[in-house]
Write a protein that holds these residues in place. Sequence first.
Motif, PDB file in Angstrom:
ATOM      1  N   ASN A   3       6.618 -75.897  -0.791  1.00  0.00           N
ATOM      2  CA  ASN A   3       5.737 -76.463  -1.811  1.00  0.00           C
ATOM      3  C   ASN A   3       6.527 -77.591  -2.439  1.00  0.00           C
ATOM      4  O   ASN A   3       7.268 -77.404  -3.394  1.00  0.00           O
ATOM      5  N   ARG A   4       6.389 -78.779  -1.857  1.00  0.00           N
ATOM      6  CA  ARG A   4       7.170 -79.932  -2.304  1.00  0.00           C
ATOM      7  C   ARG A   4       6.252 -81.131  -2.392  1.00  0.00           C
ATOM      8  O   ARG A   4       5.496 -81.420  -1.461  1.00  0.00           O
ATOM      9  N   VAL A   5       6.311 -81.826  -3.507  1.00  0.00           N
ATOM     10  CA  VAL A   5       5.467 -82.992  -3.742  1.00  0.00           C
ATOM     11  C   VAL A   5       6.363 -84.163  -4.130  1.00  0.00           C
ATOM     12  O   VAL A   5       7.272 -84.008  -4.945  1.00  0.00           O
ATOM     13  N   VAL A   6       6.098 -85.321  -3.537  1.00  0.00           N
ATOM     14  CA  VAL A   6       6.740 -86.575  -3.935  1.00  0.00           C
ATOM     15  C   VAL A   6       5.609 -87.530  -4.275  1.00  0.00           C
ATOM     16  O   VAL A   6       4.717 -87.746  -3.458  1.00  0.00           O
ATOM     17  N   LEU A   7       5.620 -88.058  -5.499  1.00  0.00           N
ATOM     18  CA  LEU A   7       4.517 -88.886  -5.977  1.00  0.00           C
ATOM     19  C   LEU A   7       5.056 -90.079  -6.747  1.00  0.00           C
ATOM     20  O   LEU A   7       5.859 -89.906  -7.663  1.00  0.00           O
ATOM     21  N   THR A   8       4.625 -91.274  -6.360  1.00  0.00           N
ATOM     22  CA  THR A   8       4.921 -92.468  -7.142  1.00  0.00           C
ATOM     23  C   THR A   8       3.771 -92.645  -8.111  1.00  0.00           C
ATOM     24  O   THR A   8       2.607 -92.709  -7.697  1.00  0.00           O
ATOM     25  N   ALA A   9       4.088 -92.685  -9.400  1.00  0.00           N
ATOM     26  CA  ALA A   9       3.043 -92.750 -10.423  1.00  0.00           C
ATOM     27  C   ALA A   9       3.615 -93.329 -11.701  1.00  0.00           C
ATOM     28  O   ALA A   9       4.831 -93.389 -11.890  1.00  0.00           O
ATOM     29  N   CYS A  10       2.718 -93.744 -12.586  1.00  0.00           N
ATOM     30  CA  CYS A  10       3.157 -94.206 -13.896  1.00  0.00           C
ATOM     31  C   CYS A  10       2.851 -93.117 -14.933  1.00  0.00           C
ATOM     32  O   CYS A  10       1.965 -92.279 -14.744  1.00  0.00           O
ATOM     33  N   ILE A  11       3.596 -93.153 -16.012  1.00  0.00           N
ATOM     34  CA  ILE A  11       3.377 -92.213 -17.110  1.00  0.00           C
ATOM     35  C   ILE A  11       2.187 -92.725 -17.911  1.00  0.00           C
ATOM     36  O   ILE A  11       2.280 -93.762 -18.576  1.00  0.00           O
ATOM     37  N   PHE A  73       8.392 -89.242  -8.659  1.00  0.00           N
ATOM     38  CA  PHE A  73       8.562 -87.873  -9.140  1.00  0.00           C
ATOM     39  C   PHE A  73       8.637 -86.926  -7.959  1.00  0.00           C
ATOM     40  O   PHE A  73       7.891 -87.088  -6.988  1.00  0.00           O
ATOM     41  N   GLN A  74       9.509 -85.937  -8.033  1.00  0.00           N
ATOM     42  CA  GLN A  74       9.589 -84.895  -7.015  1.00  0.00           C
ATOM     43  C   GLN A  74       9.523 -83.548  -7.705  1.00  0.00           C
ATOM     44  O   GLN A  74      10.078 -83.369  -8.789  1.00  0.00           O
ATOM     45  N   GLY A  75       8.824 -82.614  -7.065  1.00  0.00           N
ATOM     46  CA  GLY A  75       8.709 -81.288  -7.644  1.00  0.00           C
ATOM     47  C   GLY A  75       7.790 -80.413  -6.825  1.00  0.00           C
ATOM     48  O   GLY A  75       7.698 -80.562  -5.602  1.00  0.00           O
ATOM     49  N   GLY A  83      -4.820 -70.715 -15.688  1.00  0.00           N
ATOM     50  CA  GLY A  83      -5.428 -70.404 -14.397  1.00  0.00           C
ATOM     51  C   GLY A  83      -6.456 -71.409 -13.922  1.00  0.00           C
ATOM     52  O   GLY A  83      -7.100 -71.203 -12.903  1.00  0.00           O
ATOM     53  N   LYS A  84      -6.605 -72.518 -14.647  1.00  0.00           N
ATOM     54  CA  LYS A  84      -7.599 -73.534 -14.280  1.00  0.00           C
ATOM     55  C   LYS A  84      -6.887 -74.804 -13.833  1.00  0.00           C
ATOM     56  O   LYS A  84      -6.355 -75.540 -14.648  1.00  0.00           O
ATOM     57  N   GLY A  85      -6.867 -75.053 -12.558  1.00  0.00           N
ATOM     58  CA  GLY A  85      -6.267 -76.269 -12.036  1.00  0.00           C
ATOM     59  C   GLY A  85      -4.792 -76.112 -11.699  1.00  0.00           C
ATOM     60  O   GLY A  85      -4.195 -75.049 -11.861  1.00  0.00           O
ATOM     61  N   LEU A  86      -4.236 -77.219 -11.229  1.00  0.00           N
ATOM     62  CA  LEU A  86      -2.830 -77.263 -10.819  1.00  0.00           C
ATOM     63  C   LEU A  86      -2.018 -78.103 -11.788  1.00  0.00           C
ATOM     64  O   LEU A  86      -2.543 -79.031 -12.409  1.00  0.00           O
ATOM     65  N   VAL A  87      -0.739 -77.792 -11.871  1.00  0.00           N
ATOM     66  CA  VAL A  87       0.204 -78.575 -12.661  1.00  0.00           C
ATOM     67  C   VAL A  87       1.380 -78.921 -11.752  1.00  0.00           C
ATOM     68  O   VAL A  87       1.911 -78.072 -11.042  1.00  0.00           O
ATOM     69  N   PHE A  88       1.777 -80.176 -11.787  1.00  0.00           N
ATOM     70  CA  PHE A  88       2.919 -80.680 -11.046  1.00  0.00           C
ATOM     71  C   PHE A  88       4.172 -80.423 -11.888  1.00  0.00           C
ATOM     72  O   PHE A  88       4.303 -80.964 -12.982  1.00  0.00           O
ATOM     73  N   HIS A  89       5.072 -79.581 -11.397  1.00  0.00           N
ATOM     74  CA  HIS A  89       6.331 -79.295 -12.076  1.00  0.00           C
ATOM     75  C   HIS A  89       7.392 -80.256 -11.550  1.00  0.00           C
ATOM     76  O   HIS A  89       7.776 -80.176 -10.377  1.00  0.00           O
ATOM     77  N   ILE A  90       7.835 -81.156 -12.391  1.00  0.00           N
ATOM     78  CA  ILE A  90       8.768 -82.206 -11.999  1.00  0.00           C
ATOM     79  C   ILE A  90      10.193 -81.666 -11.992  1.00  0.00           C
ATOM     80  O   ILE A  90      10.635 -81.072 -12.981  1.00  0.00           O
TER      81      ILE A  90
END
Length: 96
Positions: A3-11, A73-75, A83-90
């Motif tokens: 379970n690994r996510v790499v995302l380029t994004a702005c705050i 960001f990686q996480g 329990g509603k939706g997903l959260v990206f843990h950085i």
Amino acid sequence: MENRVVLTACIAEADALRYTPAGLPALDLKLEHGSQQQEAGVQREVKAVVKAIVFGALAERLARQALGSLWVFQGFLATSRNGKGLVFHIQDIQQD
């Protein structure tokens, strides 16, 4: 399993830095991503707003960054506490 996510994004949004009951710094964020992606042989414009959270020294560092600043960001993903939706843990960041 991975379970690994790499995302380029702005705050896009950042709540005030808070502390967990154990005293760990925590920061809730909204990240905005936009890119062109290839899907089924077609170029597609992709936009996403992602709820994220970060803890510890990284939370303190991100709390000082400007809204609109671009990062890699990686996480990992986890179900939110309600329990509603997903959260990206950085877990790691790099300035883009």
